[in-house]
Design a protein around this motif. Structure first.
Motif, short mmCIF file in Angstrom:
data_model
loop_
_atom_site.label_atom_id
_atom_site.label_comp_id
_atom_site.label_asym_id
_atom_site.label_seq_id
_atom_site.Cartn_x
_atom_site.Cartn_y
_atom_site.Cartn_z
N VAL A 1 0.84 -1.20 0.00
CA VAL A 1 0.00 0.00 0.00
C VAL A 1 0.88 1.26 0.00
N GLU A 2 1.98 1.21 0.72
CA GLU A 2 2.87 2.37 0.79
C GLU A 2 3.75 2.51 -0.44
N PRO B 1 -12.17 0.48 -0.93
CA PRO B 1 -11.31 1.56 -1.42
C PRO B 1 -11.65 1.89 -2.87
N LEU B 2 -11.71 3.16 -3.20
CA LEU B 2 -12.00 3.58 -4.58
C LEU B 2 -10.79 4.17 -5.27
N GLY B 3 -9.89 4.76 -4.49
CA GLY B 3 -8.70 5.40 -5.04
C GLY B 3 -7.70 5.58 -3.92
N PRO B 4 -6.51 6.13 -4.25
CA PRO B 4 -5.48 6.27 -3.22
C PRO B 4 -5.93 7.09 -2.01
N HIS B 5 -6.89 8.00 -2.22
CA HIS B 5 -7.38 8.82 -1.09
C HIS B 5 -8.91 8.83 -1.02
N THR C 1 -6.97 17.47 -2.73
CA THR C 1 -6.41 16.27 -3.39
C THR C 1 -7.08 16.10 -4.75
N MET C 2 -6.27 15.78 -5.76
CA MET C 2 -6.84 15.52 -7.08
C MET C 2 -7.19 14.04 -7.16
N HIS C 3 -8.49 13.75 -7.14
CA HIS C 3 -8.93 12.35 -7.12
C HIS C 3 -9.05 11.76 -8.52
N GLN D 1 -9.56 -0.56 -11.94
CA GLN D 1 -10.37 -0.11 -10.81
C GLN D 1 -10.69 -1.30 -9.91
N PHE E 1 -7.62 -2.47 -8.03
CA PHE E 1 -7.27 -1.53 -6.96
C PHE E 1 -8.20 -1.71 -5.76
N LEU F 1 -2.89 -4.34 -5.93
CA LEU F 1 -2.33 -3.10 -6.48
C LEU F 1 -1.28 -3.39 -7.53
N MET G 1 -7.17 7.75 -11.39
CA MET G 1 -7.22 8.12 -9.96
C MET G 1 -6.34 9.32 -9.64
N ASP H 1 -2.42 11.20 -7.81
CA ASP H 1 -2.15 12.65 -7.80
C ASP H 1 -0.65 12.92 -7.91
N ARG I 1 -2.36 22.92 -3.26
CA ARG I 1 -3.70 22.46 -2.89
C ARG I 1 -4.66 23.65 -2.80
#
Lengths: 168, 774
Positions: free
Chosen positions: A13-14, A55-59, A130-132, B414, B417, B422, B546, B628, B682
């Motif tokens: 994940v990291e 989870p849908l995306g990194p954030h 954050t840009m999703h 998707q 993920f 991943l 994403m 991002d 941001r």
């Protein structure tokens, strides 16, 4: 079937997992316990108390609200985009690159689309910026509702986990 | 003696069971439909009773297919086949369903099967007859081929006088005798001009090519030497595989072989469903992709006025993964086919998809038609991916197949993920272009054509845990290889003045897309030489995932009257290496000031003349990014800067990197200052953004007022005309008045073909094979 430790999944994940293990993950049959370990790793990372459902995306996540038990789409800063069945992008902040000037901010001359053909729509979290997502459609294209997961079938029939409680 | 034989009666009894091939095939289709299992095989008797024997058979056949490909490709002289590996051999059962395939361009799992099915449905067994030792050749795009340059040789396999299967071999030839040279040319706008077209023609008997075929075919193309060696490649591979099957039958028996040839397809069907359940997540995924067709420009010279318009190809895909592991791919809303060479037959789509899937969902050796039987395809009739007119051109069907599949990567990724796999995420694929093509008299004084397959090594999409690979792959060939400069210089009268990684070509992101590369070519020792460009320029066909950006678009650079001959003679500076920053062009400083330079986004052109010492930049695209960009590790940015994968200006603007450069030119990114800058970014993002619903009000007004470029409106008009559902959903989303409509006739562009069309199935004595829901 290979199995992996929680620590290894947390490293994945990291983005810090060693290549040997990553390669094993790629080449061996999939570990069905991954989803549970993944949720655990993500839950440990986020600052909110709400339970991550998917989870849908990194954030970005579908979570079960700790207060209401409703399932909502939520940024990891805690910003709620609304019911998980709705298109979260309709509740985001949008910036559309629809001029040559805006496009050449991000790509050298000639290397970005002509905005008479295609635009870039950047969707930000209204709270943390954050840009999703970046959509790249033609002008006029509807905002795409790009994912409607069948969470019940996935939990019950595919990974054999209890479906988290949901208040509607 | 005076009685009619089966031959005259039109019944060859090839299967020795009293059935025609069509009757036998109908039975399989019926049993599959009735039971849900291929050929009704709920139980896999051979596999379950003798799993070791079954696997041994599998390994022998698969190994033999791969071996035949590797051996046969050495016969070819064309670098497309010999260097890039653009060939494939496939084994079919008697009804043309794929049993196993070799490595290579496995898009042809189904294309040659479609040709066999066409022969079956149109009673080839009666006329021209199917006999041991026969060879059939096909490249007809209206019955399933991807584009005319993929020439297939198909050989029936008999055992003791009974037809038990087929083997097919395909190579991508260097020229097809189309209106303009190169295997995937742009000058034609219809089938009539798309090149030499062969419809399942019997081209050999008794294992020997027929003389009329050899004479006719070689003079129908510009590159007969390459053509004939490709033919020998295909024939040799097919015959090796036929012998392999005979050997296997001698060792294991005909019963085992035939059981295997049907069970393995059912196993493939179950295999795909299992993979879907093991790796993805049920639900609906909606993705879309586009590509530009800029034909209005003066450098696109075609013979038909009705093709002179700018348009956009539209590929919306709704992917439904069902709880039982089956999936459905629905392209409702796709735009109409057009007067260009980018149309695709339904089989190019249904078969071609597996060349992509073997790189993600089914990375196994067990690719066969079973995967087709586990998939529901809906390709509406009349769209670019299922044309309803027999005049359509297909020479570069990949222009949009590549783009359409970029959307599928995103849908699957998707699911990977969300499920936590991943390592499997891929943001998409590059638009695999530019295609450097052309021809004339080459350095050996011969009529020649070229199609540089450097596009076989574009950047790949970013993963969720790592960057995409630089200049590494192409979706249509799992064995990406850019080829050796020395080989290309032998095959093309074009010297290399540079071959470099293309900076900024990979899409930005937490993990960036792989960079493409660029080669600068100088025409040398050619006569009457022409070239043209083919790729995306005004649009991107991929998107990024994403929060990642799409890759950079293409552009073209060509230069004529360069004065390079004189500059070389006097030792003056030369344009060398990459076109590092097109915002500040450098090549122009090393050619004559009076040179004629074309530097623009018109990446689709037709044949134009090039003199010796003229220049052509072949820029191969990068892949899309993931996540991002302001999440990207500072060290990774530093590395990109130092390797010239990224220009400093964009490290600042896109990634928020704050850095220094020492006296030796080495970049160092300051982590703390970068974090501070990103926090500001941001805020800047939010300052320039609007709530989506506010922006939608503005966009709605633009739609009501029909404020958009003609090509955008044209795309929507053709999709609206084909799909009531897409129209309704569009109007509902934007809350448009009930009477709002958009018609092609109001756009003041040619509408030839928009109303009056004729499908191949309307020709007399033709039965087309339909393998999708239309």
């Amino acid at each position: 079937m290979s199995t992996y430790t929680n620590e290894q999944v947390a490293h994945l994940v990291e983005g810090s997992l060693d290549w040997e293990t990553t390669f094993r993950m790629l080449s061996m049959p999939k570990d069905n316990s991954r989803f549970e370990q993944y949720l655990k790793a993500l839950q440990a990372k986020v600052s909110f108390k709400d339970k991550i459902v998917l989870p849908l995306g990194p954030h970005l996540y579908i979570v079960q609200s700790a207060k209401t038990k409703r399932w909502v789409t939520q940024c990891d800063c805690g910003h709620v985009f609304g019911d998980y069945r709705e298109n979260w992008k309709l509740h985001a902040a949008i910036y559309v690159r629809d001029t040559e000037e805006a496009m050449t901010e991000v790509y050298p001359k000639l290397m970005a689309p002509d905005t008479q053909w295609q635009v870039y729509r950047e969707y930000y979290c209204p709270s943390c910026g954050t840009m999703h997502d970046v959509e790249a459609p033609t002008p006029w294209y509807p905002v795409i509702h790009d994912f409607e997961p069948d969470i019940e079938a996935f939990y019950k029939d595919w990974v054999g986990l209890p479906v988290p409680e949901r208040a509607d | 003696m005076n009685m009619m034989t089966n031959k005259e009666l039109g019944f060859a009894d090839l299967l020795k069971n009293g059935q025609t091939l069509k009757q036998f095939r109908d039975g399989i289709i019926e049993r599959t439909k009735a039971t849900g299992y291929y050929n009704g095989q709920e139980k896999l008797e051979f596999r379950d009773s003798d799993p070791i024997g079954y696997e041994k058979l599998f390994s022998k056949l698969r190994g033999g297919l791969v071996h035949a490909r590797e051996t046969a490709k050495k016969i070819a002289a064309s670098p497309i086949v010999e260097q890039e590996g653009e060939l494939c051999f496939t084994l079919y059962n008697a009804v043309g369903d794929c049993v196993l395939t070799s490595t290579g361009i496995i898009i042809h799992v189904g294309t040659m099967g479609a040709a066999i099915k066409y022969m079956i449905e149109n009673n080839w067994e009666a006329n021209p007859g199917i006999n041991p030792g026969d060879m059939f050749t096909n490249n007809d795009c209206s019955i399933g081929n991807v584009h005319p340059c993929d020439i297939a040789t198909i050989v029936p396999i008999f055992w003791e006088g009974r037809l038990i299967g087929w083997v097919g071999g395909v190579t991508h030839v260097i020229d097809t005798g189309a209106v303009t040279p190169g295997s995937m040319s742009t000058g034609q706008v219809q089938r009539f001009g798309d090149g030499y077209m062969i419809t399942c023609r019997k081209t050999g008997v008794n294992d020997t090519p027929l003389r009329d075929w050899l004479h006719e075919s070689q003079r129908s193309v510009r590159t007969p030497k390459y053509w004939i060696l490709d033919e020998k490649t295909r024939i040799a591979g097919c015959h090796m595989i036929r012998e392999l099957v005979e050997e296997v039958i001698r060792a294991d028996g005909i019963e085992a072989y035939e059981k295997f040839a049907y069970e393995v397809i059912e196993e493939g069907r179950r295999g795909l469903m299992n993979r879907i359940k093991a790796m993805t997540l049920p639900g609906k995924y909606r993705k879309v992709s586009f590509v530009d067709v800029p034909y209005k420009h003066e450098d696109v010279q075609v013979s038909s006025a009705f093709a002179k318009l700018d348009s956009i190809m539209h590929s919306p895909c709704e992917m439904t993964i069902k709880p039982d592991g089956k999936w459905r791919l629905d392209f409702e809303g796709a735009s109409r086919w057009g007067w260009h060479t980018f149309n695709a037959h339904q089989v190019a789509f249904t078969s071609g998809i597996w060349v992509m899937m073997c790189q993600t969902l089914v990375p196994t050796q067990r690719i066969n038609d079973g995967a087709y039987y586990a998939t529901e395809f809906r390709l509406p009739k009349g769209t670019w991916c299922n044309p309803d007119d027999r005049r359509t051109g297909h020479a570069y069907a990949w222009h949009f197949l590549v783009s359409g599949w970029a959307a599928l990567w995103r849908g699957l990724s998707q699911s990977y993920f969300s499920r936590g796999y991943l390592e499997e995420v891929n943001a998409g694929n590059a638009n695999t272009s530019n295609w450097l093509q052309g021809g004339g008299i080459n350095q050996d004084g011969e009529i020649h054509a070229v199609n540089s397959f450097e596009a076989s090594s574009c950047g790949t999409g970013a993963c969720a845990v790592k960057d995409g690979l630089n200049h590494a792959a192409a979706i249509w060939n799992p064995e990406g290889d850019m080829g050796d400069i020395e080989i290309w210089e032998m095959a093309e009268p074009l010297l290399y003045l540079g071959r470099n990684v293309k900076a900024n070509s990979g899409g930005y992101g937490k993990y960036r897309g792989g960079c493409g590369f660029e080669t600068l070519r100088m025409v040398w020792n050619a006569q009457d030489w022409t070239m043209f460009f083919m790729g995306n320029g005004f649009m991107n066909s991929d998107w990024g995932m994403m929060g990642g950006y799409p890759s950079a678009t293409g552009y073209r650079f060509e230069a004529h009257k360069t004065g390079l001959e004189q500059r070389i003679a006097i030792g003056d500076s030369l344009p060398l290496g990459g076109d590092l920053d097109p915002t500040r062009p450098d090549y122009e400083r090393h050619i004559d000031a009076t040179a004629v330079v074309k530097r623009d986004k018109q990446c689709m052109t037709t044949e134009d003349c090039y003199d010796n010492h003229d220049l052509y930049l072949n820029y191969l695209r990068g892949g899309p990014g993931f996540g991002d960009p302001i999440d990207r590790e500072p060290k990774a940015i530093e590395n990109d800067l130092n390797q010239k994968f990224l220009l400093p200006e964009y490290a600042q603007k896109v990634y928020g990197a704050v850095f220094t450069q020492d006296a030796k030119g080495v970049f160092a990114v300051d982590v703390a200052k970068t974090a501070a800058r990103r926090a500001e970014m941001r805020k800047e993002r939010l300052a320039r953004a609007l709530p989506t619903r506010e922006w939608m009000k503005e966009e709605r007004e633009r739609i009501i007022n029909k404020h958009a470029a003609v090509q955008v409106q044209h795309m929507f008009a053709t999709s609206f005309a084909l799909s009531e559902k897409f129209t309704k959903e569009f109007k509902a989303f934007w809350s448009l008045p009930a009477d709002w409509q958009l018609l092609e006739t109001e756009l003041n562009v040619p509408t030839y073909g928009s109303k009056h069309r004729m499908d191949l199935s309307l020709l007399p004595d033709v039965t087309t094979v339909v393998q999708v829901e239309e």
